[in-house]
Scaffold this motif. Structure first.
Motif, PDB file in Angstrom:
ATOM      1  N   MET A   1       0.827  -1.206   0.000  1.00 50.98           N
ATOM      2  CA  MET A   1       0.000   0.000   0.000  1.00 50.98           C
ATOM      3  C   MET A   1       0.863   1.258   0.000  1.00 50.98           C
ATOM      4  N   GLU A   2       2.027   1.182   0.658  1.00 46.39           N
ATOM      5  CA  GLU A   2       2.919   2.348   0.666  1.00 46.39           C
ATOM      6  C   GLU A   2       3.417   2.657  -0.752  1.00 46.39           C
ATOM      7  N   GLU A   3       3.729   1.611  -1.510  1.00 47.32           N
ATOM      8  CA  GLU A   3       4.160   1.809  -2.898  1.00 47.32           C
ATOM      9  C   GLU A   3       3.046   2.444  -3.733  1.00 47.32           C
ATOM     10  N   LEU A   4       1.822   2.004  -3.468  1.00 49.68           N
ATOM     11  CA  LEU A   4       0.679   2.526  -4.211  1.00 49.68           C
ATOM     12  C   LEU A   4       0.473   4.005  -3.905  1.00 49.68           C
ATOM     13  N   GLU A   5       0.632   4.393  -2.639  1.00 45.09           N
ATOM     14  CA  GLU A   5       0.498   5.798  -2.266  1.00 45.09           C
ATOM     15  C   GLU A   5       1.568   6.647  -2.946  1.00 45.09           C
ATOM     16  N   ALA A   6       2.795   6.107  -3.038  1.00 49.92           N
ATOM     17  CA  ALA A   6       3.904   6.877  -3.594  1.00 49.92           C
ATOM     18  C   ALA A   6       3.752   7.087  -5.096  1.00 49.92           C
ATOM     19  N   ASP A   7       3.373   6.022  -5.815  1.00 49.47           N
ATOM     20  CA  ASP A   7       3.242   6.144  -7.272  1.00 49.47           C
ATOM     21  C   ASP A   7       2.370   5.010  -7.804  1.00 49.47           C
ATOM     22  N   PRO A   8       1.075   5.267  -8.016  1.00 49.06           N
ATOM     23  CA  PRO A   8       0.191   4.210  -8.514  1.00 49.06           C
ATOM     24  C   PRO A   8       0.365   3.893  -9.992  1.00 49.06           C
ATOM     25  N   HIS A   9       1.056   4.761 -10.739  1.00 44.23           N
ATOM     26  CA  HIS A   9       1.086   4.623 -12.200  1.00 44.23           C
ATOM     27  C   HIS A   9       1.591   3.266 -12.687  1.00 44.23           C
ATOM     28  N   PRO A  10       2.750   2.762 -12.241  1.00 43.30           N
ATOM     29  CA  PRO A  10       3.217   1.488 -12.800  1.00 43.30           C
ATOM     30  C   PRO A  10       2.285   0.324 -12.491  1.00 43.30           C
ATOM     31  N   PHE A  11       1.643   0.356 -11.322  1.00 40.70           N
ATOM     32  CA  PHE A  11       0.744  -0.730 -10.961  1.00 40.70           C
ATOM     33  C   PHE A  11      -0.506  -0.710 -11.829  1.00 40.70           C
ATOM     34  N   TYR A  12      -1.079   0.492 -12.012  1.00 41.49           N
ATOM     35  CA  TYR A  12      -2.298   0.570 -12.810  1.00 41.49           C
ATOM     36  C   TYR A  12      -2.019   0.355 -14.293  1.00 41.49           C
ATOM     37  N   GLU A  13      -0.850   0.749 -14.752  1.00 42.66           N
ATOM     38  CA  GLU A  13      -0.507   0.467 -16.142  1.00 42.66           C
ATOM     39  C   GLU A  13      -0.502  -1.039 -16.382  1.00 42.66           C
ATOM     40  N   ARG A  14       0.053  -1.772 -15.434  1.00 41.23           N
ATOM     41  CA  ARG A  14       0.075  -3.233 -15.574  1.00 41.23           C
ATOM     42  C   ARG A  14      -1.334  -3.811 -15.441  1.00 41.23           C
ATOM     43  N   LEU A  15      -2.134  -3.278 -14.500  1.00 39.00           N
ATOM     44  CA  LEU A  15      -3.504  -3.763 -14.353  1.00 39.00           C
ATOM     45  C   LEU A  15      -4.308  -3.553 -15.634  1.00 39.00           C
ATOM     46  N   ARG A  16      -4.205  -2.371 -16.221  1.00 37.02           N
ATOM     47  CA  ARG A  16      -4.961  -2.113 -17.451  1.00 37.02           C
ATOM     48  C   ARG A  16      -4.566  -3.086 -18.550  1.00 37.02           C
ATOM     49  N   ARG A  17      -3.287  -3.450 -18.584  1.00 35.75           N
ATOM     50  CA  ARG A  17      -2.779  -4.329 -19.636  1.00 35.75           C
ATOM     51  C   ARG A  17      -3.110  -5.796 -19.369  1.00 35.75           C
ATOM     52  N   GLU A  18      -2.987  -6.234 -18.118  1.00 38.83           N
ATOM     53  CA  GLU A  18      -3.066  -7.665 -17.817  1.00 38.83           C
ATOM     54  C   GLU A  18      -4.334  -8.082 -17.083  1.00 38.83           C
ATOM     55  N   ALA A  19      -4.885  -7.197 -16.256  1.00 39.46           N
ATOM     56  CA  ALA A  19      -6.014  -7.602 -15.412  1.00 39.46           C
ATOM     57  C   ALA A  19      -6.875  -6.383 -15.089  1.00 39.46           C
ATOM     58  N   PRO A  20      -7.675  -5.918 -16.056  1.00 37.32           N
ATOM     59  CA  PRO A  20      -8.468  -4.707 -15.840  1.00 37.32           C
ATOM     60  C   PRO A  20      -9.508  -4.837 -14.733  1.00 37.32           C
ATOM     61  N   VAL A  21      -9.811  -6.061 -14.330  1.00 40.09           N
ATOM     62  CA  VAL A  21     -10.637  -6.295 -13.142  1.00 40.09           C
ATOM     63  C   VAL A  21      -9.838  -7.241 -12.262  1.00 40.09           C
ATOM     64  N   ALA A  22      -9.307  -6.735 -11.155  1.00 38.15           N
ATOM     65  CA  ALA A  22      -8.365  -7.525 -10.356  1.00 38.15           C
ATOM     66  C   ALA A  22      -8.726  -7.446  -8.881  1.00 38.15           C
ATOM     67  N   PHE A  23      -8.737  -8.590  -8.216  1.00 35.18           N
ATOM     68  CA  PHE A  23      -9.010  -8.611  -6.781  1.00 35.18           C
ATOM     69  C   PHE A  23      -7.758  -8.198  -6.016  1.00 35.18           C
ATOM     70  N   VAL A  24      -7.937  -7.259  -5.085  1.00 34.48           N
ATOM     71  CA  VAL A  24      -6.823  -6.780  -4.256  1.00 34.48           C
ATOM     72  C   VAL A  24      -7.117  -7.179  -2.815  1.00 34.48           C
ATOM     73  N   PRO A  25      -6.426  -8.200  -2.308  1.00 32.50           N
ATOM     74  CA  PRO A  25      -6.753  -8.715  -0.973  1.00 32.50           C
ATOM     75  C   PRO A  25      -6.683  -7.650   0.118  1.00 32.50           C
ATOM     76  N   GLN A  26      -5.700  -6.732   0.023  1.00 33.94           N
ATOM     77  CA  GLN A  26      -5.567  -5.722   1.076  1.00 33.94           C
ATOM     78  C   GLN A  26      -6.788  -4.820   1.179  1.00 33.94           C
ATOM     79  N   LEU A  27      -7.535  -4.687   0.069  1.00 35.01           N
ATOM     80  CA  LEU A  27      -8.716  -3.838   0.054  1.00 35.01           C
ATOM     81  C   LEU A  27     -10.007  -4.633   0.217  1.00 35.01           C
ATOM     82  N   GLY A  28      -9.946  -5.927  -0.027  1.00 40.37           N
ATOM     83  CA  GLY A  28     -11.135  -6.753   0.083  1.00 40.37           C
ATOM     84  C   GLY A  28     -12.128  -6.526  -1.033  1.00 40.37           C
TER      85      GLY A  28
END
Length: 392
Positions: A1-28
């Protein structure tokens, strides 16, 4: 979550490409990251009614407008919208925002340097909404404090595998703020019940109610918390983001300073480039449904990442680049469907006026090269600071 707060761009770029609907356990819950899927779900309130994230529910309590649907939602929109309609905003916005903006600039213009976020953008943002609501007797610093404490609670989203909050103490700041808000506003509500005036909270109490009746505080307070969080600070984030974007394109900054009529376009691109509210809207599936190739059961929660949707490579060329001349394609900064932000016009007008005054007073503003521009936040996102200089 700390990485996401610092810079969400690389994570969301990968999500859009590989898993546009993705379960995130930390968020439930599932994250939806592409523009098309966010639009599809946002516009389908029949099959995707709004709910609220667990942290949001814990922060605001029952009855917040973000967590209502059908007639209850219509009733709450009818409570908050009249003061926020363009025809209403145009009548009060200049005297509400411009004198305070000029006062703040007069206090710093001889200094030649400032963290413009802390010394100008945030104060103008919180003062505008505070005065509109009827909190003109609350100091600017206290309004900022309330926002930051509520934000800590709202973004305390980390969940354990068994569905509990990983950090229950993370809600303490928000609880402290809410206790202060109630202690301050309760006597004002007592007064407004018998002496209504032009302020927004007074209108919330009275508008649309039968003769001699007012709305319950159980309705007022959850929605006041929503406004103090979602609308109090985010225009300030949008101001900082827009200026940071223009600093990345000096020739475009010069054009905007020379021609203030370009400011609304600059602001629109700024809020697309880095959405002030990156991820907040949560929907629930009313039946089993397949979205983006993923089958979700009835009751599944999805969070629509509007910040990611605004950076979708399939909708925008070079989306992570600020570009004043980008073809205007509607974005999701203010959400979509029946739960689109009621304060879109108000917030945009506050940002416009603040930048008009800034560029008029300090047209030779420059980014201080001794400081980097560091954006922070995943639920809410903006520059932590923006150090600028100018010749006095």
């Amino acid at each position: 979550m700390e990485e996401l707060e610092a810079d969400p761009h690389p994570f969301y770029e990968r999500l859009r490409r590989e898993a546009p609907v993705a379960f995130v356990p930390q968020l439930g819950l599932h994250i939806v990251s592409t523009r098309d899927l966010c639009l599809e779900i946002a516009k389908d309130s029949a099959h995707w009614p709004a709910v609220i994230s667990p942290a949001g529910g814990r922060t605001f309590g029952h009855g917040a407008i973000l967590n209502t649907n059908g007639p209850e939602h219509t009733e709450l929109r009818g409570m908050v919208e009249p003061h926020l309609q363009p025809s209403a905003v145009d009548k009060y916005i200049d005297p509400l925002v411009r004198p305070f903006a000029r006062e703040r600039l007069a206090a710093i213009e001889d200094n030649g340097a400032a963290d413009i976020v802390a010394e100008y953008f945030e104060p103008v943002s919180v003062r505008a909404l505070g005065d509109l609501l009827g909190l003109d007797d609350v100091s600017t610093d206290k309004l900022r404090e309330w926002f930051h404490k509520l934000s800590v609670s709202f973004t305390n989203a980390d969940m354990t595998p068994d569905g509990e909050f990983a950090n229950p103490d993370g809600f303490i700041p928000g609880d402290e703020a809410k206790a202060e808000i109630i202690a301050h506003v309760d006597p004002k509500i007592d007064h407004w019940i018998t002496h209504p005036d032009h302020t927004a909270i007074s209108h919330w109490l009275h508008d649309g109610m039968p003769e001699g009746q007012t709305r319950s505080r159980d309705v007022i307070y959850p929605n006041l918390y929503v406004f103090l969080l979602g609308a109090m600070q985010e225009p300030g984030h949008a101001m900082g983001t827009t200026l940071a974007g223009l600093f990345s394109r000096p020739e475009q900054l010069e054009r905007v300073i020379d021609d203030p009529t370009l400011i609304p376009r600059a602001v629109g691109e700024g809020m697309r480039w880095v959405a002030p509210i990156w991820s907040a809207a949560v929907k629930v599936a009313t039946s089993e449904v397949t979205v983006g190739g993923v089958t979700l059961g009835e009751g599944s929660l999805v969070m629509l990442s509007y910040g990611s949707a605004n950076n979708d490579e399939n909708a925008y060329d070079a989306p992570t680049t600020y570009d004043l001349d980008r073809p205007v394609i509607p974005n999701l900064t203010f959400g979509g469907g029946v739960h689109a932000c009621a304060g879109t016009y108000f917030a945009s007008a506050v940002v416009r006026i603040a930048l008009e005054e800034l560029f008029e007073t300090i047209p030779n503003i420059e980014l201080d090269p001794a400081h980097e521009v560091n954006f922070w936040g995943w639920g809410f996102r903006g520059p932590k600071a923006l150090n600028v200089t100018w010749e006095v």
